[in-house]
Design a protein around this motif. Structure first.
Motif, mmCIF file in Angstrom:
data_model
loop_
_atom_site.group_PDB
_atom_site.id
_atom_site.type_symbol
_atom_site.label_atom_id
_atom_site.label_comp_id
_atom_site.label_asym_id
_atom_site.label_seq_id
_atom_site.Cartn_x
_atom_site.Cartn_y
_atom_site.Cartn_z
ATOM 1 N N ALA A 93 0.753 -1.207 0.132
ATOM 2 C CA ALA A 93 0.036 0.149 0.117
ATOM 3 C C ALA A 93 0.805 1.286 0.017
ATOM 4 O O ALA A 93 1.951 1.358 0.588
ATOM 5 N N LYS A 94 0.318 2.163 -0.490
ATOM 6 C CA LYS A 94 1.024 3.440 -0.514
ATOM 7 C C LYS A 94 0.355 4.445 0.364
ATOM 8 O O LYS A 94 -0.957 4.316 0.417
ATOM 9 N N VAL A 95 1.240 5.230 1.122
ATOM 10 C CA VAL A 95 0.386 6.338 2.127
ATOM 11 C C VAL A 95 0.114 7.567 1.074
ATOM 12 O O VAL A 95 1.456 8.181 0.773
ATOM 13 N N MET A 96 -0.776 8.169 1.159
ATOM 14 C CA MET A 96 -0.998 9.212 0.381
ATOM 15 C C MET A 96 -1.359 10.548 1.122
ATOM 16 O O MET A 96 -2.166 10.338 1.910
ATOM 17 N N ALA A 97 -1.100 11.583 0.492
ATOM 18 C CA ALA A 97 -1.592 12.871 1.035
ATOM 19 C C ALA A 97 -3.050 13.148 0.687
ATOM 20 O O ALA A 97 -3.134 13.051 -0.685
ATOM 21 N N ARG A 98 -4.026 13.480 1.378
ATOM 22 C CA ARG A 98 -5.295 13.589 0.791
ATOM 23 C C ARG A 98 -5.298 15.134 0.080
ATOM 24 O O ARG A 98 -6.060 15.453 -0.684
ATOM 25 N N GLY A 117 -3.694 2.126 10.964
ATOM 26 C CA GLY A 117 -4.329 3.439 11.665
ATOM 27 C C GLY A 117 -3.244 4.043 12.502
ATOM 28 O O GLY A 117 -3.581 5.048 12.715
ATOM 29 N N GLN A 118 -1.997 3.671 12.432
ATOM 30 C CA GLN A 118 -0.777 4.418 13.022
ATOM 31 C C GLN A 118 -0.744 5.593 12.583
ATOM 32 O O GLN A 118 -0.459 5.830 11.322
ATOM 33 N N PRO A 119 -0.486 6.811 13.081
ATOM 34 C CA PRO A 119 -0.212 8.063 12.279
ATOM 35 C C PRO A 119 1.276 7.910 12.029
ATOM 36 O O PRO A 119 2.132 7.671 12.502
ATOM 37 N N LEU A 120 1.440 8.407 10.530
ATOM 38 C CA LEU A 120 2.596 8.435 10.160
ATOM 39 C C LEU A 120 2.960 9.900 9.663
ATOM 40 O O LEU A 120 4.223 9.879 9.679
ATOM 41 N N ALA A 121 2.202 10.856 9.466
ATOM 42 C CA ALA A 121 2.674 12.170 8.996
ATOM 43 C C ALA A 121 1.810 13.087 9.295
ATOM 44 O O ALA A 121 0.522 12.537 9.601
ATOM 45 N N THR A 122 1.853 14.345 9.316
ATOM 46 C CA THR A 122 1.008 15.393 9.670
ATOM 47 C C THR A 122 1.105 16.575 8.555
ATOM 48 O O THR A 122 2.182 16.692 8.340
ATOM 49 N N ILE A 123 0.399 16.874 7.776
ATOM 50 C CA ILE A 123 0.262 17.594 7.026
ATOM 51 C C ILE A 123 -0.718 19.109 7.067
ATOM 52 O O ILE A 123 -2.004 18.980 7.552
ATOM 53 N N TYR A 132 -3.753 18.042 9.222
ATOM 54 C CA TYR A 132 -4.349 16.496 9.407
ATOM 55 C C TYR A 132 -3.300 15.656 9.449
ATOM 56 O O TYR A 132 -2.228 15.623 9.039
ATOM 57 N N THR A 133 -3.757 14.473 9.729
ATOM 58 C CA THR A 133 -2.959 13.163 10.046
ATOM 59 C C THR A 133 -3.264 12.178 8.943
ATOM 60 O O THR A 133 -4.267 11.998 8.641
ATOM 61 N N VAL A 134 -1.997 11.596 8.553
ATOM 62 C CA VAL A 134 -2.121 10.806 7.648
ATOM 63 C C VAL A 134 -1.787 9.177 8.190
ATOM 64 O O VAL A 134 -0.749 9.222 8.800
ATOM 65 N N PRO A 135 -2.682 8.392 8.099
ATOM 66 C CA PRO A 135 -2.557 7.011 8.982
ATOM 67 C C PRO A 135 -2.024 6.117 8.035
ATOM 68 O O PRO A 135 -2.113 5.967 6.767
ATOM 69 N N ALA A 136 -1.390 4.883 8.480
ATOM 70 C CA ALA A 136 -1.175 3.661 7.974
ATOM 71 C C ALA A 136 -2.222 2.913 7.254
ATOM 72 O O ALA A 136 -3.103 2.605 8.382
ATOM 73 N N PRO A 137 -2.495 2.658 6.240
ATOM 74 C CA PRO A 137 -3.593 1.914 5.721
ATOM 75 C C PRO A 137 -3.598 0.472 6.253
ATOM 76 O O PRO A 137 -4.737 -0.146 6.103
ATOM 77 N N ILE A 138 -2.456 -0.118 6.123
ATOM 78 C CA ILE A 138 -2.202 -1.616 6.309
ATOM 79 C C ILE A 138 -1.028 -1.639 7.468
ATOM 80 O O ILE A 138 -0.314 -0.776 7.659
#
Length: 321
Positions: A93-98, A117-123, A132-138
């Motif tokens: 999976a790719k962790v994408m910025a919304r 669900g673990q937070p990986l980045a804030t943008i 906003y927080t970007v979580p791990a999708p898997i």
């Protein structure tokens, strides 16, 4: 390796010396035994009087010499192939910025294990000016990090790549006529080249296409990555077993030695070990069929046979001088 053989042979020589040595047939103390075995030699017609040695049971045990009865068995029709490990499709999976905006934090690095669900980045969003927080999708392992703090994430930009590596595909490359014999459902033994660790699995499918670069047929299996050391992109070798053929008599490959131009095994009778020329047939990675020269039930040296060979050669040389 040759040096290991020399050390083992030296160890046996020391043990033999401590126990009085291994005596070739025909020396004092062996007349009765040699005469008793002579009749058996006349019946079989292919055992030389000097191609033998006597090793006490305790010495043989300490040297690791082990025997087993020759018996019926099976010879596997095996194909040695190579392949590559790849992540299972659907488990990457790719962790994408919304929304586009500057990256304020990044909380994982390549090689880190993360959970869904673990937070990986804030943008900070350029649209709302809020973060906003970007979580791990898997859940999985971070394979790539494609962003830096302070840079601007574009909409749909991949910040990380994550893969669940608990299982991996083994893509085996099969060439030529072998592709006609290998089908789904057959057992596969995969070997890791880095340390020789093996994993047993079953061939799941033979892919319909052909690998363009190698012009090989690709057969796919799945292995469990229990220790985490099976790594995507690594080359592996595998043994694919497509059939088993029953045969009347087999011995382990480790039992087979050469004497001159002959294949031989060593048969134990009491404390005496006799060279027996044999004719081999089909073989696989572990066993060889014996077509002639050996009978079912005879006690054959199956481990450390090279030590017995070395002692017989030493005894023969001493007798000739």
């Amino acid at each position: 390796m040759k040096w290991m053989h020399r050390i083992s042979a030296l160890t046996l020589a020391v043990l033999l010396g401590a126990c009085g040595g291994a005596k070739p047939a025909g020396e004092p103390g062996h007349e009765d035994e040699s005469q008793a075995e002579a009749g058996g030699h006349e019946e079989e017609g292919h055992e030389e009087a000097m191609d033998r040695t006597t090793i006490a049971a305790k010495v043989a045990q300490d040297a690791g010499i082990r025997v087993a009865p020759a018996a019926a068995g099976v010879i596997a029709d095996e194909h040695e192939v190579q392949g590559l490990l790849t992540p299972v499709e659907g488990r990457v999976a790719k962790v994408m910025a919304r929304f586009p905006g500057p990256i304020r934090t990044l909380r994982a690095n390549v090689g880190d294990r993360v959970r869904a669900g673990q937070p990986l980045a804030t943008i900070e969003s350029n649209l709302s000016l809020t973060t906003y927080t970007v979580p791990a999708p898997i859940s999985g392992v971070v394979l790539a990090r494609n962003a830096s703090i302070g840079t601007v994430a574009g909409e749909g930009a991949a910040l990380y790549e994550i893969a669940d590596l608990s299982e991996l595909w083994v893509d085996l490359h099969i060439f030529g006529a072998d592709a006609q014999h290998i089908t789904a459902g057959v057992p596969v033994l995969v070997t890791r080249m880095s340390d020789g660790v093996t994993a047993e699995t079953t061939l799941e499918r033979v892919l319909p296409g052909t690998a363009t670069a190698s012009q090989s047929t690709v057969a796919r299996a799945t292995i469990r990555n229990l220790d985490g050391l099976w790594r995507p992109g690594s080359a592996v070798k595998a043994r694919v077993t497509v059939d088993h053929q029953p045969v009347n008599l087999v011995v382990p490959l480790g039992a087979l030695q050469t004497a001159g131009e002959d294949d031989v095994v060593y048969v134990r009778r009491g404390d005496t070990y006799v060279t027996r020329p044999v004719r081999g047939g089909r073989r696989d990675a572990q066993r060889v069929e014996i077509v002639s020269g050996l009978k079912a039930g005879e006690q054959v040296v199956v481990e450390q046979s090279f030590l017995v060979k070395a002692d017989i050669e030493k005894s023969t040389a001493e007798h000739e001088h």
